[in-house]
Design an enzyme around this catalytic site. Structure first.
Site, PDB file in Angstrom:
ATOM      1  N   THR A  29     -13.600  28.093 -13.522  1.00 34.39           N
ATOM      2  CA  THR A  29     -13.987  26.799 -14.069  1.00 34.39           C
ATOM      3  C   THR A  29     -15.336  26.919 -14.773  1.00 34.39           C
ATOM      4  O   THR A  29     -16.215  27.640 -14.303  1.00 34.39           O
ATOM      5  CB  THR A  29     -14.090  25.757 -12.938  1.00 34.39           C
ATOM      6  N   ALA A  84     -20.352  32.976 -13.927  1.00 34.77           N
ATOM      7  CA  ALA A  84     -21.329  32.848 -12.841  1.00 34.77           C
ATOM      8  C   ALA A  84     -22.582  32.202 -13.397  1.00 34.77           C
ATOM      9  O   ALA A  84     -22.879  32.310 -14.591  1.00 34.77           O
ATOM     10  CB  ALA A  84     -21.660  34.213 -12.249  1.00 34.77           C
ATOM     11  N   ASP A  85     -23.321  31.523 -12.530  1.00 30.73           N
ATOM     12  CA  ASP A  85     -24.609  30.960 -12.936  1.00 30.73           C
ATOM     13  C   ASP A  85     -25.713  32.011 -12.822  1.00 30.73           C
ATOM     14  O   ASP A  85     -26.694  31.971 -13.560  1.00 30.73           O
ATOM     15  CB  ASP A  85     -24.934  29.735 -12.083  1.00 30.73           C
ATOM     16  N   GLY A  97     -22.219  25.629 -10.515  1.00 31.76           N
ATOM     17  CA  GLY A  97     -22.856  24.665 -11.408  1.00 31.76           C
ATOM     18  C   GLY A  97     -21.884  23.611 -11.904  1.00 31.76           C
ATOM     19  O   GLY A  97     -22.261  22.478 -12.179  1.00 31.76           O
ATOM     20  N   GLY A  98     -20.601  23.997 -11.994  1.00 29.30           N
ATOM     21  CA  GLY A  98     -19.570  23.054 -12.422  1.00 29.30           C
ATOM     22  C   GLY A  98     -18.944  22.276 -11.281  1.00 29.30           C
ATOM     23  O   GLY A  98     -18.081  21.430 -11.502  1.00 29.30           O
ATOM     24  N   GLU A 104     -12.957  27.828  -6.266  1.00 28.05           N
ATOM     25  CA  GLU A 104     -13.199  29.131  -6.900  1.00 28.05           C
ATOM     26  C   GLU A 104     -13.218  30.231  -5.844  1.00 28.05           C
ATOM     27  O   GLU A 104     -12.636  31.304  -6.028  1.00 28.05           O
ATOM     28  CB  GLU A 104     -14.532  29.105  -7.655  1.00 28.05           C
ATOM     29  N   LYS A 122     -27.626  35.464 -17.506  1.00 26.37           N
ATOM     30  CA  LYS A 122     -27.235  35.206 -16.110  1.00 26.37           C
ATOM     31  C   LYS A 122     -27.475  36.421 -15.206  1.00 26.37           C
ATOM     32  O   LYS A 122     -27.292  36.328 -13.993  1.00 26.37           O
ATOM     33  CB  LYS A 122     -25.750  34.812 -16.051  1.00 26.37           C
TER      34      LYS A 122
END
Length: 219
Positions: A29, A84-85, A97-98, A104, A122
């Protein structure tokens, strides 16, 4: 040549398509995963379908004519592709973050290989600059927040409800030198569904978009 962040995301999404062989694909996502879905739609005849890590991803897959399977209806999958953040050289990730961190993590656990796709911004030496999302049962919000403060964090309630009907506390100010230990500690707090540290089950392959091209890093 300098690329925009969107162009970098598009490049790394395209690189991930090389790992798509057949069967059912786990799909993450977020903005980078959305670019992957665009590319996956071009080769959808190669696969049987996908498992989505959020309602938003499921809808996007369906809109592209890709069949979406219930995770409980399958035995597993070869790959899970997601962004990935933050991610370190040890392939430990900070995600969520989403707001889809729990699903996930569940979909990733069912895949043989986790392929992380992200841009070089990142890639970090230590996790924690990006606030750590923690999915929490609503009635436990106050208790969990107090426990997170004890761990050195500053939790803030996100104006968001997860696909599971829960809340998210974004934990600011954490320095996470040992993400496996921190992941376990937070998950032990009563009322926590899970947290956004993907360290106990890290990525297997990192496709990192840079201005010099996509770099492949393996664990």
């Amino acid at each position: 040549m300098a690329f925009s962040q969107d162009e970098l995301k598009q490049q790394v999404a395209l690189a991930a398509i090389h790992y798509v062989k057949s069967g059912i694909i786990g799909v993450g996502t977020g903005s980078t995963a959305n670019y992957f879905i665009e590319e996956l739609a071009k080769v959808k005849n190669k696969i049987d379908g996908a498992v989505a890590s959020s309602e938003a991803t499921a809808q996007r897959l369906k809109d592209h004519g890709i069949e979406v399977f219930d995770l409980n209806a399958i035995d597993g999958m070869d790959i899970y592709v997601d962004g990935a953040d933050e991610i370190t050289e040890h392939m430990h990730m900070l995600k969520g973050g989403g707001g889809a961190l729990t699903r996930e993590k569940i979909v990733a656990a069912n895949a043989k290989d986790f392929i992380c796709i992200c841009d070089a911004t990142k890639y970090v030496p230590v996790l924690g600059k990006f606030p750590l999302p923690v999915e929490v049962l609503p009635m436990a919000r106050g208790y969990v927040a107090r426990e997170l403060v004890k761990l050195g964090g500053q939790p803030k309630l996100r104006d968001f409800t997860t696909d599971n009907g829960n809340i998210i506390l974004d934990v600011h100010g954490l320095n996470i030198p040992d993400p496996i230990e921190m992941e376990g500690k937070i998950n032990q707090i009563v009322g926590v569904v899970t947290n956004g540290l993907f360290a106990a089950r890290p990525a297997n392959i990192l496709l990192l978009a840079t201005h010099e091209g996509v770099k492949t890093i393996t664990k």
